[in-house]
Design an enzyme around this catalytic site. Structure first.
Site, PDB file in Angstrom:
ATOM      1  N   ASP A  31       0.739  -1.429   0.053  1.00  0.00           N
ATOM      2  CA  ASP A  31      -0.202   0.168   0.069  1.00  0.00           C
ATOM      3  C   ASP A  31       0.967   1.334   0.140  1.00  0.00           C
ATOM      4  O   ASP A  31       1.853   1.091   0.680  1.00  0.00           O
ATOM      5  CB  ASP A  31      -0.866   0.181   1.145  1.00  0.00           C
ATOM      6  CG  ASP A  31      -2.049   0.952   1.265  1.00  0.00           C
ATOM      7  OD1 ASP A  31      -3.286   0.344   1.226  1.00  0.00           O
ATOM      8  OD2 ASP A  31      -1.886   2.093   0.957  1.00  0.00           O
ATOM      9  N   ASP A  50       4.130   1.903  -3.983  1.00  0.00           N
ATOM     10  CA  ASP A  50       3.252   2.174  -4.873  1.00  0.00           C
ATOM     11  C   ASP A  50       3.173   1.340  -6.278  1.00  0.00           C
ATOM     12  O   ASP A  50       4.326   0.785  -6.765  1.00  0.00           O
ATOM     13  CB  ASP A  50       3.810   3.797  -5.467  1.00  0.00           C
ATOM     14  CG  ASP A  50       2.374   4.141  -6.532  1.00  0.00           C
ATOM     15  OD1 ASP A  50       2.155   3.416  -7.424  1.00  0.00           O
ATOM     16  OD2 ASP A  50       2.142   5.288  -6.037  1.00  0.00           O
ATOM     17  N   PHE A  72      -6.864  -4.058  -4.780  1.00  0.00           N
ATOM     18  CA  PHE A  72      -7.979  -2.887  -4.311  1.00  0.00           C
ATOM     19  C   PHE A  72      -6.951  -1.463  -4.517  1.00  0.00           C
ATOM     20  O   PHE A  72      -7.595  -0.432  -4.670  1.00  0.00           O
ATOM     21  CB  PHE A  72      -7.814  -2.780  -2.509  1.00  0.00           C
ATOM     22  CG  PHE A  72      -8.615  -4.022  -2.231  1.00  0.00           C
ATOM     23  CD1 PHE A  72      -9.969  -4.003  -2.138  1.00  0.00           C
ATOM     24  CD2 PHE A  72      -7.966  -5.209  -1.537  1.00  0.00           C
ATOM     25  CE1 PHE A  72     -10.736  -5.017  -1.572  1.00  0.00           C
ATOM     26  CE2 PHE A  72      -8.713  -6.025  -1.087  1.00  0.00           C
ATOM     27  CZ  PHE A  72     -10.310  -6.036  -1.225  1.00  0.00           C
ATOM     28  N   SER A  76     -10.130   6.434  -5.544  1.00  0.00           N
ATOM     29  CA  SER A  76     -11.753   6.018  -5.431  1.00  0.00           C
ATOM     30  C   SER A  76     -12.813   7.066  -5.125  1.00  0.00           C
ATOM     31  O   SER A  76     -13.853   6.740  -4.624  1.00  0.00           O
ATOM     32  CB  SER A  76     -11.970   4.641  -4.707  1.00  0.00           C
ATOM     33  OG  SER A  76     -11.506   5.178  -3.225  1.00  0.00           O
ATOM     34  N   THR A 116     -16.776  -1.664  -9.152  1.00  0.00           N
ATOM     35  CA  THR A 116     -17.663  -0.955  -8.452  1.00  0.00           C
ATOM     36  C   THR A 116     -19.095  -0.729  -9.426  1.00  0.00           C
ATOM     37  O   THR A 116     -18.988  -1.045 -10.626  1.00  0.00           O
ATOM     38  CB  THR A 116     -17.104   0.496  -8.264  1.00  0.00           C
ATOM     39  OG1 THR A 116     -18.247   1.572  -8.099  1.00  0.00           O
ATOM     40  CG2 THR A 116     -16.682   1.142  -9.704  1.00  0.00           C
ATOM     41  N   TYR A 140     -14.066   7.934 -12.295  1.00  0.00           N
ATOM     42  CA  TYR A 140     -13.639   6.829 -11.434  1.00  0.00           C
ATOM     43  C   TYR A 140     -14.090   5.612 -11.903  1.00  0.00           C
ATOM     44  O   TYR A 140     -13.616   4.467 -12.091  1.00  0.00           O
ATOM     45  CB  TYR A 140     -14.148   7.137  -9.991  1.00  0.00           C
ATOM     46  CG  TYR A 140     -14.149   5.870  -9.125  1.00  0.00           C
ATOM     47  CD1 TYR A 140     -13.196   5.341  -8.894  1.00  0.00           C
ATOM     48  CD2 TYR A 140     -15.453   5.467  -8.570  1.00  0.00           C
ATOM     49  CE1 TYR A 140     -12.965   4.382  -7.872  1.00  0.00           C
ATOM     50  CE2 TYR A 140     -15.302   4.350  -7.914  1.00  0.00           C
ATOM     51  CZ  TYR A 140     -14.378   3.488  -7.269  1.00  0.00           C
ATOM     52  OH  TYR A 140     -14.505   2.601  -6.667  1.00  0.00           O
ATOM     53  N   PHE A 168     -21.598  -2.390  -4.508  1.00  0.00           N
ATOM     54  CA  PHE A 168     -22.522  -1.407  -4.276  1.00  0.00           C
ATOM     55  C   PHE A 168     -22.068  -0.501  -3.245  1.00  0.00           C
ATOM     56  O   PHE A 168     -20.777  -0.153  -3.274  1.00  0.00           O
ATOM     57  CB  PHE A 168     -24.005  -2.075  -4.512  1.00  0.00           C
ATOM     58  CG  PHE A 168     -24.391  -2.316  -5.908  1.00  0.00           C
ATOM     59  CD1 PHE A 168     -23.644  -3.252  -6.492  1.00  0.00           C
ATOM     60  CD2 PHE A 168     -25.229  -1.561  -6.506  1.00  0.00           C
ATOM     61  CE1 PHE A 168     -23.899  -3.659  -7.870  1.00  0.00           C
ATOM     62  CE2 PHE A 168     -25.674  -1.687  -7.730  1.00  0.00           C
ATOM     63  CZ  PHE A 168     -24.924  -2.760  -8.499  1.00  0.00           C
ATOM     64  N   PHE A 207     -28.578  15.257  -0.070  1.00  0.00           N
ATOM     65  CA  PHE A 207     -28.461  15.924  -1.260  1.00  0.00           C
ATOM     66  C   PHE A 207     -29.718  15.691  -2.274  1.00  0.00           C
ATOM     67  O   PHE A 207     -29.605  14.669  -3.150  1.00  0.00           O
ATOM     68  CB  PHE A 207     -27.073  15.371  -1.959  1.00  0.00           C
ATOM     69  CG  PHE A 207     -25.974  15.461  -1.086  1.00  0.00           C
ATOM     70  CD1 PHE A 207     -25.929  16.881  -0.559  1.00  0.00           C
ATOM     71  CD2 PHE A 207     -24.775  14.747  -1.104  1.00  0.00           C
ATOM     72  CE1 PHE A 207     -24.673  17.258   0.039  1.00  0.00           C
ATOM     73  CE2 PHE A 207     -23.693  15.127  -0.443  1.00  0.00           C
ATOM     74  CZ  PHE A 207     -23.520  16.236   0.272  1.00  0.00           C
TER      75      PHE A 207
HETATM   76  N1  UFG Z   1     -25.538  11.715   0.537  1.00  0.00           N
HETATM   77  C1  UFG Z   1     -26.244  12.717   1.148  1.00  0.00           C
HETATM   78  N2  UFG Z   1     -25.474  13.306   2.011  1.00  0.00           N
HETATM   79  C2  UFG Z   1     -24.304  13.304   1.953  1.00  0.00           C
HETATM   80  C3  UFG Z   1     -23.581  12.264   1.386  1.00  0.00           C
HETATM   81  C4  UFG Z   1     -24.341  11.502   0.707  1.00  0.00           C
HETATM   82  O1  UFG Z   1     -27.552  12.821   0.682  1.00  0.00           O
HETATM   83  O2  UFG Z   1     -23.623  13.853   3.032  1.00  0.00           O
HETATM   84  C5  UFG Z   1     -26.149  10.798  -0.277  1.00  0.00           C
HETATM   85  C6  UFG Z   1     -25.786  10.799  -1.806  1.00  0.00           C
HETATM   86  O3  UFG Z   1     -26.419  11.790  -2.739  1.00  0.00           O
HETATM   87  C7  UFG Z   1     -26.247   9.451  -2.354  1.00  0.00           C
HETATM   88  C8  UFG Z   1     -26.192   8.454  -1.089  1.00  0.00           C
HETATM   89  O4  UFG Z   1     -26.270   9.464  -0.017  1.00  0.00           O
HETATM   90  O5  UFG Z   1     -27.395   9.340  -2.900  1.00  0.00           O
HETATM   91  C9  UFG Z   1     -24.871   7.619  -0.997  1.00  0.00           C
HETATM   92  O6  UFG Z   1     -23.926   8.500  -1.141  1.00  0.00           O
HETATM   93  P1  UFG Z   1     -22.393   7.938  -1.010  1.00  0.00           P
HETATM   94  O7  UFG Z   1     -21.496   8.985  -0.986  1.00  0.00           O
HETATM   95  O8  UFG Z   1     -22.397   7.242   0.547  1.00  0.00           O
HETATM   96  O9  UFG Z   1     -22.130   6.871  -1.928  1.00  0.00           O
HETATM   97  P2  UFG Z   1     -22.429   6.643  -3.618  1.00  0.00           P
HETATM   98  O10 UFG Z   1     -23.688   6.137  -3.739  1.00  0.00           O
HETATM   99  O11 UFG Z   1     -22.270   8.182  -3.999  1.00  0.00           O
HETATM  100  O12 UFG Z   1     -20.948   6.219  -3.946  1.00  0.00           O
HETATM  101  C10 UFG Z   1     -20.789   4.822  -3.830  1.00  0.00           C
HETATM  102  C11 UFG Z   1     -19.571   4.405  -3.406  1.00  0.00           C
HETATM  103  C12 UFG Z   1     -18.708   4.911  -5.041  1.00  0.00           C
HETATM  104  C13 UFG Z   1     -19.209   4.357  -5.965  1.00  0.00           C
HETATM  105  C14 UFG Z   1     -20.649   4.399  -6.182  1.00  0.00           C
HETATM  106  C15 UFG Z   1     -21.451   3.728  -7.473  1.00  0.00           C
HETATM  107  O13 UFG Z   1     -18.870   5.183  -2.344  1.00  0.00           O
HETATM  108  O14 UFG Z   1     -17.256   4.540  -4.647  1.00  0.00           O
HETATM  109  O15 UFG Z   1     -21.327   4.012  -5.103  1.00  0.00           O
HETATM  110  O16 UFG Z   1     -22.355   4.641  -7.678  1.00  0.00           O
HETATM  111  F1  UFG Z   1     -18.432   4.857  -7.072  1.00  0.00           F
END
Ligand code: UFG
Length: 348
Positions: A31, A50, A72, A76, A116, A140, A168, A207
């Site tokens: 790592d 790396d 891994f 990301s 992912t 990504y 997911f 959001f």
């Molecule tokens: N969200 C909020 N408030 C926050 C953070 C997130 O409402 O402060 C919402 C986001 O809009 C989303 C949900 O919570 O609808 C989950 O958000 P995350 O950021 O926890 O996760 P994501 O679904 O955006 O991302 C995840 C993985 C990524 C991957 C993606 C695949 O973390 O690595 O799924 O679409 F790429």
């Protein structure tokens, strides 16, 4: 023979390393510690390197007989990837090419790859199946899809066998509370929510609440990090059994809205967790839910921690315990953040 885990000090990597060592596997971790944490590992053999440093990587392969690689190591963060495509292609795509070439030179032909749901982009149907259209909506996801395709052609030409696991929403923590999720900066929903009862933030932001979903907020399929860890071992055994390369979704098949996740966190922590609706985040699909039937049938994957309550309980155990106090960044992490800041300003 040993299993080499690249990026083994990261969130999913460190939980997988722990799972493998608990099963008696010999594990070697590499790592670069840009985003991983040395403190998330125990006594495994560890190399701070790396994967693009092929001489250093070659040295590890020369020192230890390697049976297979669990890969891994990658950048990301969806948001960051859009601002820094060069870094993402270099670290993820070129890094994987370096790794695969060192594997080839050393006659190591099995790899389990950390992919992912972002490879699908905006899904055409729910639940998402592996054969569905892949059309990433961010850099990504595009780099991960490119890495998968690279492995496909390396299999075609050189006989490399791979299992690509499309996660997911990874969440939770080791049930012992010993290791958990630590990102800097944190962008993921569950750890951000838990920062409120942990007195690290006043409220959580939702959001967008006008999506075409049951309560207007985005729906995701949250999967416990230890269930992801066990899937990597199932995938390794699948390769050991001489099976063909393939791609598998990993999720629970249950969708929870942002509001439902916050409500569950209120129940688990007993804290009111104030929430405020903000504008949508760019590129967020309304709904992402996996069909993981293929992984269950072909890998024999049996998720053990499927409930959202258990995922949040384990995350809270870690966040409210000593783990959260360990958020001290390493020199490598700090240097990485400085380099990223410099590259941001020089490309403006
Ligand atoms: N969200 C909020 N408030 C926050 C953070 C997130 O409402 O402060 C919402 C986001 O809009 C989303 C949900 O919570 O609808 C989950 O958000 P995350 O950021 O926890 O996760 P994501 O679904 O955006 O991302 C995840 C993985 C990524 C991957 C993606 C695949 O973390 O690595 O799924 O679409 F790429």
């Amino acid at each position: 023979m040993a299993i080499l885990v690249t990026g083994g000090a990261g969130f999913i990597g460190s939980h997988t390393v722990k799972h493998f060592t608990d099963l008696g596997e010999e594990v070697i971790v590499v790592d670069n510690l840009h985003t991983g944490h040395r403190g998330s590992l125990s006594n495994e053999i560890f190399y701070e390197l790396d994967i693009r440093d092929t001489a250093a990587l070659e040295h590890v392969f020369n020192q230890h007989p390697i049976e297979a690689v669990i890969h891994f190591a990658a950048s990301s963060l969806v948001g960051e990837s859009g601002q820094h495509p060069h870094e993402y292609y270099h670290n993820n795509v070129y890094g994987t090419m370096c790794l695969l070439d060192v594997m080839r030179r050393n006659d190591v032909n099995w790899i389990v790859f950390s992919s992912t749901a972002a490879t699908y982009g905006d899904p055409e149907r729910i639940p998402i199946k592996e054969q569905d259209v892949t059309s990433p909506t961010n850099t990504y996801g595009e780099t991960k899809l490119t890495m998968e395709k690279m492995m496909k052609w390396y299999d075609h030409a050189y006989g490399l066998k791979y299992v690509s696991l499309r996660y997911f929403n990874a969440a939770g923590a080791h049930p012992s509370g010993a290791i958990g999720e630590r990102h800097d900066p944190e962008t993921h929903l569950i750890p951000l929510i838990l920062e409120v009862p942990n007195n690290q933030r006043e409220k959580v932001y939702i959001f967008g609440d006008r999506y075409p979903t049951k309560d207007g907020t985005c729906i995701r399929d949250y999967v416990h990090v230890m269930d992801l860890a066990s899937a990597h071992h199932d995938a390794l055994n699948y390769l050991r059994a001489g099976k063909e390369s393939d791609i598998f979704n990993l999720g629970n098949g249950n969708g929870y809205s942002v509001k439902e996740v916050i409500a569950m966190a209120r129940e688990v922590t007993g804290h009111p967790i104030p929430a405020e609706v903000k504008e949508r985040r760019d590129g967020d699909p309304a709904q992402l839910i996996a069909s993981s039937e293929k992984a269950k049938q072909m890998l024999g994957w049996e998720p053990r921690y499927g409930s959202l309550r258990k995922i949040i309980e384990d995350a809270w155990k870690w966040h409210s315990g000593e783990g959260a106090g360990k958020k001290v960044s390493t020199i490598s992490e700090r240097l990485y953040n400085v380099r990223l800041a410099i590259s941001k300003s020089s490309f403006k």
